[in-house]
Design a protein around this motif. Sequence first.
Motif, PDB file in Angstrom:
ATOM      1  N   SER A  17     -64.463   3.760  39.365  1.00  0.00           N
ATOM      2  CA  SER A  17     -63.801   3.250  38.267  1.00  0.00           C
ATOM      3  C   SER A  17     -64.523   3.429  36.938  1.00  0.00           C
ATOM      4  CB  SER A  17     -64.940   1.100  38.821  1.00  0.00           C
ATOM      5  OG  SER A  17     -64.384   0.571  40.308  1.00  0.00           O
ATOM      6  N   VAL A  18     -64.390   4.595  37.061  1.00  0.00           N
ATOM      7  CA  VAL A  18     -64.937   5.326  35.460  1.00  0.00           C
ATOM      8  C   VAL A  18     -63.420   5.197  35.096  1.00  0.00           C
ATOM      9  CG1 VAL A  18     -64.059   7.610  36.432  1.00  0.00           C
ATOM     10  CG2 VAL A  18     -65.797   7.136  34.387  1.00  0.00           C
ATOM     11  N   GLU A  19     -63.282   4.552  33.336  1.00  0.00           N
ATOM     12  CA  GLU A  19     -62.008   4.929  33.138  1.00  0.00           C
ATOM     13  C   GLU A  19     -61.999   6.125  32.032  1.00  0.00           C
ATOM     14  OE1 GLU A  19     -60.500   2.164  32.407  1.00  0.00           O
ATOM     15  OE2 GLU A  19     -61.082   0.034  33.536  1.00  0.00           O
ATOM     16  N   GLY A  20     -60.852   6.592  32.301  1.00  0.00           N
ATOM     17  CA  GLY A  20     -60.426   7.504  31.011  1.00  0.00           C
ATOM     18  C   GLY A  20     -60.747   9.185  31.707  1.00  0.00           C
ATOM     19  N   LEU A  21     -61.165   9.410  32.879  1.00  0.00           N
ATOM     20  CA  LEU A  21     -61.336  10.787  33.690  1.00  0.00           C
ATOM     21  C   LEU A  21     -60.582  11.229  34.647  1.00  0.00           C
ATOM     22  CD1 LEU A  21     -65.151  10.996  33.050  1.00  0.00           C
ATOM     23  CD2 LEU A  21     -63.735  12.574  31.705  1.00  0.00           C
ATOM     24  N   ALA A  22     -60.118   9.629  35.555  1.00  0.00           N
ATOM     25  CA  ALA A  22     -59.415  10.703  36.494  1.00  0.00           C
ATOM     26  C   ALA A  22     -58.360  10.635  36.266  1.00  0.00           C
ATOM     27  CB  ALA A  22     -59.724   9.077  37.900  1.00  0.00           C
ATOM     28  N   LYS A  23     -57.144  11.822  37.025  1.00  0.00           N
ATOM     29  CA  LYS A  23     -56.162  11.886  36.803  1.00  0.00           C
ATOM     30  C   LYS A  23     -55.580  11.942  38.431  1.00  0.00           C
ATOM     31  CE  LYS A  23     -55.941  15.822  33.713  1.00  0.00           C
ATOM     32  NZ  LYS A  23     -56.415  17.462  33.838  1.00  0.00           N
ATOM     33  N   SER A  24     -54.305  11.166  38.010  1.00  0.00           N
ATOM     34  CA  SER A  24     -53.257  11.374  38.709  1.00  0.00           C
ATOM     35  C   SER A  24     -52.291  12.193  39.583  1.00  0.00           C
ATOM     36  CB  SER A  24     -52.590   9.702  38.995  1.00  0.00           C
ATOM     37  OG  SER A  24     -51.814   9.588  39.554  1.00  0.00           O
ATOM     38  N   ILE A  25     -51.870  13.469  39.657  1.00  0.00           N
ATOM     39  CA  ILE A  25     -51.184  14.065  39.710  1.00  0.00           C
ATOM     40  C   ILE A  25     -49.741  13.696  40.306  1.00  0.00           C
ATOM     41  CG2 ILE A  25     -50.406  16.882  39.951  1.00  0.00           C
ATOM     42  CD1 ILE A  25     -53.593  16.941  39.112  1.00  0.00           C
ATOM     43  N   MET A  26     -48.257  13.815  39.713  1.00  0.00           N
ATOM     44  CA  MET A  26     -47.307  13.578  41.209  1.00  0.00           C
ATOM     45  C   MET A  26     -46.593  14.909  40.522  1.00  0.00           C
ATOM     46  SD  MET A  26     -45.821   9.767  41.483  1.00  0.00           S
ATOM     47  CE  MET A  26     -44.819   9.276  40.528  1.00  0.00           C
ATOM     48  N   LYS A  27     -46.061  14.998  41.944  1.00  0.00           N
ATOM     49  CA  LYS A  27     -45.581  16.749  41.623  1.00  0.00           C
ATOM     50  C   LYS A  27     -43.696  16.143  43.049  1.00  0.00           C
ATOM     51  CE  LYS A  27     -48.648  19.992  42.624  1.00  0.00           C
ATOM     52  NZ  LYS A  27     -48.819  21.190  43.557  1.00  0.00           N
ATOM     53  N   GLU A  28     -42.840  16.452  42.487  1.00  0.00           N
ATOM     54  CA  GLU A  28     -41.875  16.847  43.054  1.00  0.00           C
ATOM     55  C   GLU A  28     -41.689  17.687  44.080  1.00  0.00           C
ATOM     56  OE1 GLU A  28     -38.321  13.386  41.813  1.00  0.00           O
ATOM     57  OE2 GLU A  28     -37.015  15.908  42.386  1.00  0.00           O
ATOM     58  N   ILE A  29     -41.403  18.530  45.157  1.00  0.00           N
ATOM     59  CA  ILE A  29     -41.197  19.468  46.160  1.00  0.00           C
ATOM     60  C   ILE A  29     -40.009  19.390  47.021  1.00  0.00           C
ATOM     61  CG2 ILE A  29     -42.676  20.899  47.249  1.00  0.00           C
ATOM     62  CD1 ILE A  29     -44.934  19.354  47.572  1.00  0.00           C
ATOM     63  N   GLU A  30     -39.355  19.904  46.047  1.00  0.00           N
ATOM     64  CA  GLU A  30     -38.141  20.518  46.839  1.00  0.00           C
ATOM     65  C   GLU A  30     -38.512  21.294  48.648  1.00  0.00           C
ATOM     66  OE1 GLU A  30     -34.898  19.276  45.591  1.00  0.00           O
ATOM     67  OE2 GLU A  30     -34.247  19.965  47.860  1.00  0.00           O
ATOM     68  N   ILE A  31     -38.080  21.257  49.748  1.00  0.00           N
ATOM     69  CA  ILE A  31     -38.157  21.726  50.493  1.00  0.00           C
ATOM     70  C   ILE A  31     -36.992  21.742  51.234  1.00  0.00           C
ATOM     71  CG2 ILE A  31     -39.708  21.980  53.291  1.00  0.00           C
ATOM     72  CD1 ILE A  31     -41.354  19.823  52.349  1.00  0.00           C
ATOM     73  N   PRO A  32     -36.078  23.245  51.616  1.00  0.00           N
ATOM     74  CA  PRO A  32     -35.226  23.639  52.101  1.00  0.00           C
ATOM     75  C   PRO A  32     -34.952  22.980  54.132  1.00  0.00           C
ATOM     76  CG  PRO A  32     -36.559  25.316  51.170  1.00  0.00           C
ATOM     77  CD  PRO A  32     -37.330  24.318  51.087  1.00  0.00           C
ATOM     78  N   HIS A  33     -33.966  21.979  54.048  1.00  0.00           N
ATOM     79  CA  HIS A  33     -33.402  21.800  55.401  1.00  0.00           C
ATOM     80  C   HIS A  33     -34.298  20.855  55.513  1.00  0.00           C
ATOM     81  CE1 HIS A  33     -31.930  25.589  55.700  1.00  0.00           C
ATOM     82  NE2 HIS A  33     -32.969  26.420  55.212  1.00  0.00           N
ATOM     83  N   PHE A  34     -34.906  19.762  54.347  1.00  0.00           N
ATOM     84  CA  PHE A  34     -35.993  18.630  54.840  1.00  0.00           C
ATOM     85  C   PHE A  34     -35.549  17.914  53.150  1.00  0.00           C
ATOM     86  CE2 PHE A  34     -39.799  15.662  54.440  1.00  0.00           C
ATOM     87  CZ  PHE A  34     -39.462  15.345  55.002  1.00  0.00           C
ATOM     88  N   GLY A  35     -35.440  18.317  52.288  1.00  0.00           N
ATOM     89  CA  GLY A  35     -35.271  16.981  50.938  1.00  0.00           C
ATOM     90  C   GLY A  35     -36.681  17.003  49.983  1.00  0.00           C
ATOM     91  N   LYS A  36     -36.486  16.268  49.719  1.00  0.00           N
ATOM     92  CA  LYS A  36     -37.574  15.720  48.561  1.00  0.00           C
ATOM     93  C   LYS A  36     -38.862  15.353  48.788  1.00  0.00           C
ATOM     94  CE  LYS A  36     -34.791  16.673  44.268  1.00  0.00           C
ATOM     95  NZ  LYS A  36     -34.339  15.912  43.728  1.00  0.00           N
ATOM     96  N   VAL A  37     -40.164  15.758  48.550  1.00  0.00           N
ATOM     97  CA  VAL A  37     -40.770  15.122  48.993  1.00  0.00           C
ATOM     98  C   VAL A  37     -41.695  14.506  47.707  1.00  0.00           C
ATOM     99  CG1 VAL A  37     -42.941  15.172  50.104  1.00  0.00           C
ATOM    100  CG2 VAL A  37     -41.493  16.351  51.353  1.00  0.00           C
ATOM    101  N   LEU A  38     -42.201  13.707  47.845  1.00  0.00           N
ATOM    102  CA  LEU A  38     -42.691  13.538  45.822  1.00  0.00           C
ATOM    103  C   LEU A  38     -44.746  13.600  46.639  1.00  0.00           C
ATOM    104  CD1 LEU A  38     -42.259  12.141  43.617  1.00  0.00           C
ATOM    105  CD2 LEU A  38     -42.896   9.886  44.371  1.00  0.00           C
ATOM    106  N   GLU A  39     -45.307  14.433  45.837  1.00  0.00           N
ATOM    107  CA  GLU A  39     -47.068  14.728  46.699  1.00  0.00           C
ATOM    108  C   GLU A  39     -47.950  13.526  45.080  1.00  0.00           C
ATOM    109  OE1 GLU A  39     -49.132  18.369  47.786  1.00  0.00           O
ATOM    110  OE2 GLU A  39     -48.930  18.478  45.680  1.00  0.00           O
ATOM    111  N   THR A  40     -48.778  13.118  46.061  1.00  0.00           N
ATOM    112  CA  THR A  40     -48.705  12.314  44.989  1.00  0.00           C
ATOM    113  C   THR A  40     -51.247  13.394  44.943  1.00  0.00           C
ATOM    114  OG1 THR A  40     -47.997  10.767  44.447  1.00  0.00           O
ATOM    115  CG2 THR A  40     -50.128  10.157  43.646  1.00  0.00           C
ATOM    116  N   THR A  41     -51.684  13.336  43.918  1.00  0.00           N
ATOM    117  CA  THR A  41     -53.506  13.792  44.327  1.00  0.00           C
ATOM    118  C   THR A  41     -53.900  12.871  43.326  1.00  0.00           C
ATOM    119  OG1 THR A  41     -52.424  15.944  45.342  1.00  0.00           O
ATOM    120  CG2 THR A  41     -54.638  15.939  44.305  1.00  0.00           C
TER     121      THR A  41
END
Length: 192
Positions: A17-41
């Motif tokens: 629950s700490v505020e202002g430190l944790a990061k959410s990183i969203m990445k859109e990955i295009e995978i050939p022959h599959f399509g787009k995948v959204l990765e959230t870390t």
Amino acid sequence: MNESEINEMVIKCPACSVEGLAKSIMKEIEIPHFGKVLETTIQCPKCGFKHSDIIALEQNDPAKYVIEINKNNLSVRVVRSQSATVSIPEIGVKVEPGPKSEGYVTNVEGILTRFEDAVKKALKLFDDEQSQKNAKNTLKQIEELKKGNGTATLIIMDPFGQSNIVSENVEISEIPEEELRELKTGFSHIEE
Ligand SMILES: [Zn+2]
């Protein structure tokens, strides 16, 4: 693999629950022959919490993906959604979805490494002789597969069809009704 559209956000940590430190990183990955995948870390530098999820932007039917693990397939792209069950029956390893399961994009070798790490953790948890022997034997088999020696079968079963093994050598089939009923989806509170 193209990675585009990286979005970073500072969020409240879901673990400490700490505020202002944790990061959410969203990445859109295009995978050939599959399509787009959204990765959230999500990563928190304060408590060390780390979690990643993937969402395939195209919804599919429940599916079973099977590929032979051999020296030619180690770099085959694998998409594992958080609701997928991953197993290698020949060496008796299986990961089922639970509340803590992660979705990720990797390759066949990466799947082997994940199993290797899980078995190493188990080695520390169970110290009776038989468990140690079994775990060491499993580790040896995984090591050989990573070196390209021998073969085994990688099976991914996904009740939401969000996973994939991207190769012309993959066999994709429907999940038989019986097996589908027994599959865990990760939404129940019983397992893990
Ligand atoms: Zn935290």
